[in-house]
Design a protein around this motif. Structure first.
Motif, mmCIF file in Angstrom:
data_model
loop_
_atom_site.group_PDB
_atom_site.id
_atom_site.type_symbol
_atom_site.label_atom_id
_atom_site.label_comp_id
_atom_site.label_asym_id
_atom_site.label_seq_id
_atom_site.Cartn_x
_atom_site.Cartn_y
_atom_site.Cartn_z
ATOM 1 N N ALA A 15 0.843 -1.200 0.061
ATOM 2 C CA ALA A 15 0.515 -0.052 -0.251
ATOM 3 C C ALA A 15 0.762 1.706 -0.073
ATOM 4 O O ALA A 15 0.277 2.302 -0.563
ATOM 5 C CB ALA A 15 -1.097 -0.077 1.004
ATOM 6 N N LYS A 16 1.760 1.054 0.976
ATOM 7 C CA LYS A 16 2.359 2.580 1.005
ATOM 8 C C LYS A 16 3.734 3.009 -0.319
ATOM 9 O O LYS A 16 3.002 4.109 -1.260
ATOM 10 C CB LYS A 16 4.104 1.967 1.906
ATOM 11 C CG LYS A 16 4.831 3.963 1.621
ATOM 12 C CD LYS A 16 4.475 4.688 3.343
ATOM 13 C CE LYS A 16 4.884 5.523 2.864
ATOM 14 N NZ LYS A 16 4.419 7.200 3.462
ATOM 15 N N VAL A 17 3.996 1.671 -1.348
ATOM 16 C CA VAL A 17 4.536 1.766 -2.219
ATOM 17 C C VAL A 17 3.414 2.415 -3.341
ATOM 18 O O VAL A 17 3.220 3.592 -4.381
ATOM 19 C CB VAL A 17 4.797 0.996 -3.056
ATOM 20 C CG1 VAL A 17 5.702 1.158 -4.290
ATOM 21 C CG2 VAL A 17 6.123 0.405 -2.045
ATOM 22 N N ARG A 18 2.191 2.395 -3.177
ATOM 23 C CA ARG A 18 0.871 2.703 -4.281
ATOM 24 C C ARG A 18 0.100 3.915 -4.147
ATOM 25 O O ARG A 18 0.505 4.817 -5.172
ATOM 26 C CB ARG A 18 -0.487 1.783 -4.010
ATOM 27 C CG ARG A 18 -0.396 0.177 -4.652
ATOM 28 C CD ARG A 18 -1.272 0.016 -4.813
ATOM 29 N NE ARG A 18 -2.487 -0.316 -3.765
ATOM 30 C CZ ARG A 18 -1.781 -1.653 -2.796
ATOM 31 N NH1 ARG A 18 -1.412 -2.951 -3.435
ATOM 32 N NH2 ARG A 18 -2.604 -1.686 -1.899
ATOM 33 N N GLN A 19 0.507 4.012 -2.970
ATOM 34 C CA GLN A 19 0.132 6.032 -1.733
ATOM 35 C C GLN A 19 1.710 6.405 -2.385
ATOM 36 O O GLN A 19 1.152 7.663 -3.127
ATOM 37 C CB GLN A 19 0.303 5.631 -0.447
ATOM 38 C CG GLN A 19 -0.660 5.674 -0.176
ATOM 39 C CD GLN A 19 -0.253 5.184 1.483
ATOM 40 O OE1 GLN A 19 0.450 5.034 2.223
ATOM 41 N NE2 GLN A 19 -1.433 4.130 1.589
ATOM 42 N N LYS B 144 12.189 -14.820 -3.302
ATOM 43 C CA LYS B 144 10.699 -13.605 -2.791
ATOM 44 C C LYS B 144 10.476 -12.749 -2.486
ATOM 45 O O LYS B 144 9.385 -12.232 -3.236
ATOM 46 C CB LYS B 144 10.675 -14.866 -1.394
ATOM 47 C CG LYS B 144 10.513 -16.522 -1.160
ATOM 48 C CD LYS B 144 9.980 -17.191 0.390
ATOM 49 C CE LYS B 144 9.794 -18.456 0.151
ATOM 50 N NZ LYS B 144 11.727 -19.293 -0.215
ATOM 51 N N ILE B 145 11.203 -12.386 -2.601
ATOM 52 C CA ILE B 145 11.087 -10.529 -2.476
ATOM 53 C C ILE B 145 12.661 -10.333 -3.607
ATOM 54 O O ILE B 145 13.949 -10.285 -3.380
ATOM 55 C CB ILE B 145 11.274 -9.355 -1.828
ATOM 56 C CG1 ILE B 145 12.273 -10.039 -1.099
ATOM 57 C CG2 ILE B 145 9.714 -10.132 -0.900
ATOM 58 C CD1 ILE B 145 12.580 -9.774 0.781
ATOM 59 N N TRP B 146 12.361 -9.315 -3.630
ATOM 60 C CA TRP B 146 13.794 -8.620 -5.186
ATOM 61 C C TRP B 146 13.662 -6.970 -4.689
ATOM 62 O O TRP B 146 12.490 -5.896 -4.672
ATOM 63 C CB TRP B 146 13.943 -8.617 -6.040
ATOM 64 C CG TRP B 146 12.639 -8.999 -7.110
ATOM 65 C CD1 TRP B 146 12.670 -7.956 -7.478
ATOM 66 C CD2 TRP B 146 11.351 -9.654 -7.013
ATOM 67 N NE1 TRP B 146 11.143 -7.918 -8.662
ATOM 68 C CE2 TRP B 146 11.253 -9.422 -8.166
ATOM 69 C CE3 TRP B 146 11.294 -10.786 -6.649
ATOM 70 C CZ2 TRP B 146 9.700 -9.430 -8.601
ATOM 71 C CZ3 TRP B 146 10.695 -11.550 -6.990
ATOM 72 C CH2 TRP B 146 9.568 -10.935 -8.323
ATOM 73 N N LEU B 147 14.975 -6.160 -5.152
ATOM 74 C CA LEU B 147 14.377 -4.544 -4.828
ATOM 75 C C LEU B 147 14.095 -4.174 -6.714
ATOM 76 O O LEU B 147 14.238 -4.757 -7.496
ATOM 77 C CB LEU B 147 15.594 -3.824 -5.360
ATOM 78 C CG LEU B 147 15.947 -2.794 -5.711
ATOM 79 C CD1 LEU B 147 15.239 -1.757 -3.912
ATOM 80 C CD2 LEU B 147 17.653 -2.439 -5.671
ATOM 81 N N SER B 148 12.652 -3.376 -6.319
ATOM 82 C CA SER B 148 12.154 -2.611 -7.787
ATOM 83 C C SER B 148 12.606 -1.269 -7.698
ATOM 84 O O SER B 148 12.181 -0.613 -6.545
ATOM 85 C CB SER B 148 11.052 -3.187 -7.275
ATOM 86 O OG SER B 148 10.304 -4.511 -7.604
ATOM 87 N N VAL C 253 11.306 5.454 -7.460
ATOM 88 C CA VAL C 253 10.092 5.350 -6.138
ATOM 89 C C VAL C 253 11.094 3.462 -6.095
ATOM 90 O O VAL C 253 11.352 3.239 -6.854
ATOM 91 C CB VAL C 253 9.284 4.508 -5.512
ATOM 92 C CG1 VAL C 253 8.110 4.163 -5.171
ATOM 93 C CG2 VAL C 253 8.443 5.987 -6.330
ATOM 94 N N ALA C 254 12.095 3.391 -4.735
ATOM 95 C CA ALA C 254 12.787 2.167 -4.724
ATOM 96 C C ALA C 254 11.825 1.318 -4.176
ATOM 97 O O ALA C 254 11.688 1.558 -2.305
ATOM 98 C CB ALA C 254 14.262 1.967 -4.437
ATOM 99 N N TRP D 177 9.744 -2.367 2.352
ATOM 100 C CA TRP D 177 10.300 -1.541 2.650
ATOM 101 C C TRP D 177 9.799 -0.426 1.325
ATOM 102 O O TRP D 177 10.592 -0.701 -0.158
ATOM 103 C CB TRP D 177 11.784 -1.303 2.690
ATOM 104 C CG TRP D 177 12.735 -0.557 2.594
ATOM 105 C CD1 TRP D 177 13.465 0.570 4.072
ATOM 106 C CD2 TRP D 177 13.491 -0.176 1.590
ATOM 107 N NE1 TRP D 177 14.277 1.747 3.207
ATOM 108 C CE2 TRP D 177 14.338 0.877 1.577
ATOM 109 C CE3 TRP D 177 13.538 -0.377 0.610
ATOM 110 C CZ2 TRP D 177 14.977 1.288 1.227
ATOM 111 C CZ3 TRP D 177 14.532 -0.072 -0.471
ATOM 112 C CH2 TRP D 177 15.023 1.379 -0.430
ATOM 113 N N SER D 178 10.531 0.574 1.773
ATOM 114 C CA SER D 178 10.321 1.562 0.423
ATOM 115 C C SER D 178 10.588 3.069 0.489
ATOM 116 O O SER D 178 10.639 3.324 1.671
ATOM 117 C CB SER D 178 9.170 1.465 -0.308
ATOM 118 O OG SER D 178 7.792 3.130 0.651
#
Ligand SMILES: Cc1cc2nc3c(=O)[nH]c(=O)nc-3n(C[C@H](O)[C@H](O)[C@H](O)COP(=O)(O)OP(=O)(O)OC[C@H]3O[C@@H](n4cnc5c(N)ncnc54)[C@H](O)[C@@H]3O)c2cc1C
Length: 371
Positions: free
Chosen positions: A200-204, A327-331, A341-342, A347-348
């Motif tokens: 949600a934080k990244v979407r915001q 499972k997760i990676w840096l976008s 936006v990272a 975490w972002s």
């Protein structure tokens, strides 16, 4: 004397760049390599939005394949594959030639799923990415010639967001009739929300940036209606840029290889076909049946070393390595104006420095294969 084993690399995708680099550094006796590729230059997807925004030239985002293949002592065949016969391990090319191999490795990417249809004449698809890089250059002339044209990017995942913001940035730099137009002409059309697979934080963060840049987000369950009637109904002509989900290339689905539920080549954890031994597949074209496989360049890049090693091991009859999808990676989502936006998991962070970080990573990647 035994003939050399012929390994045919089909497609110059991200994983095959690494395979070629590795065979260049450490040749394998008893192995003969060929690369079949539609274009002699492979585009790097991470830099595509920066190319659209005008930060990179076409040269900067492409890796020339001739030097890489030369170093790997690999025959370079620039032609489009139109058919693969998995039983015979043979590939038919658009120029009529047929190339057979003892081992075949597929890394041909995927195509944008425009199956929801469109009535717009001015329409481009984000994938195949090599076609998009050329289509965008052509489209720029169309957009520049008509300042009344609006641009709708269909698909609000990471690629759609990056493209919408990059196009908006580029348009703001274009001189129209002696001046620059200040208003935004870009909209982003998606499902219920932008970046559905992100926290949600990244979407915001991204929603705020889109609003600030005047890029309208149009949501709705029926993308087709919005893209065709909804937008043309607003009284403007639209250019449509499709950045929706991907589907496999038609010729690949008819190869006789086992497919996953979405029609991609079903592979096991060794990246080997579930149905045909000696046929490997990586990147967007592959469907890893034992785990999730998001269609992302970062996955194709990480598969490169395992694929290279497994082609060697298969050729010498050794046990194959396994690929474990992260499972997760840096976008890193670039926003066109040298800002990004990272995010990684929950975490972002965002900022101009984040864009320079992405720029450094991307340039390093391309340089690695150009040297
Ligand atoms: C705008 C945009 C931005 C993106 N940004 C990112 C990002 O920042 N990070 C990320 O992880 N992912 C990103 N992606 C996703 C990424 O593009 C793909 O997941 C990635 O390119 C897949 O790599 P690949 O190696 O499978 O194939 P590709 O990179 O698509 O390469 C396939 C190659 O095969 C060749 N080929 C295709 N068909 C044939 C044929 N029939 N015969 C011969 N050769 C053929 C093509 O010429 C091409 O060189 C982005 C996508 C888009 C559209």
């Amino acid at each position: 004397m035994r003939n050399a084993m012929h390994i045919v690399l089909l497609g110059g995708g991200h994983a095959h760049l690494e395979v070629l680099r590795r065979f260049g550094r450490r040749p394998q006796p008893g192995v003969r390599l060929s690369l079949i590729t539609k274009g002699a230059h492979a585009p790097y997807s991470g830099m595509l939005p920066g190319f659209v925004a005008g930060h990179y030239s076409a040269d900067e985002i492409h890796v020339p394949l001739a030097p890489l293949t030369q170093r790997a002592n690999c025959a370079l065949v620039v032609a489009e594959a139109t058919r693969l016969d998995a039983e015979r391990r043979s590939i038919l090319l658009s120029d009529g030639r047929e190339i057979a191999g003892d081992v075949i490795s597929i890394n041909t990417g995927a195509v944008t799923d425009c199956s929801t249809g469109t009535s717009a004449e001015r329409c481009v698809a984000a994938k195949p990415i090599d076609d998009f890089a050329q289509d965008w250059t052509r489209l720029m002339d169309v957009i520049e010639a008509d300042p009344t044209l609006r641009i709708a990017v269909i698909g609000a995942g990471a690629a759609g967001v990056e493209l919408a913001l990059s196009i908006q940035h580029r348009l703001m730099q274009m001189p129209f009739a002696g001046g620059r137009i200040a208003e935004s002409r870009v909209s982003l059309v998606g499902g219920d929300d932008i970046l559905p697979s992100f926290p949600a934080k990244v979407r915001q963060r991204v929603a705020r940036l889109l609003r600030g840049r005047g890029v309208t987000f149009l949501s709705g369950p029926d993308i087709e209606v919005i893209a065709t009637r909804g937008l043309s109904g607003a009284g403007f002509q639209h250019v449509l840029v499709w950045a929706t989900g991907v589907r496999p290339a038609d010729w690949l689905t008819r190869s006789g290889l086992a497919l996953d539920h979405a029609g991609f080549v079903a592979v096991d954890r060794h990246l080997q076909s579930k149905s045909h031994e000696g046929i490997f597949c990586a990147g967007d074209a592959a469907g890893l049946v034992d785990g999730p496989q998001p269609k992302a360049g970062v996955i194709a890049v990480r598969q490169g070393p395992v694929l290279g090693e497994n082609l060697r091991r298969y050729a010498s009859g050794r046990q194959l390595q396994s690929f474990a999808p992260p499972k997760i990676w840096l976008s890193l989502i670039s926003t066109g104006n040298r800002y990004a936006v990272a995010s990684r998991g929950k975490w972002s962070v965002e900022g101009r420095w984040t864009w320079y970080w992405k720029d450094w990573i991307d340039r390093r990647f391309v340089r690695k294969y150009k040297q």
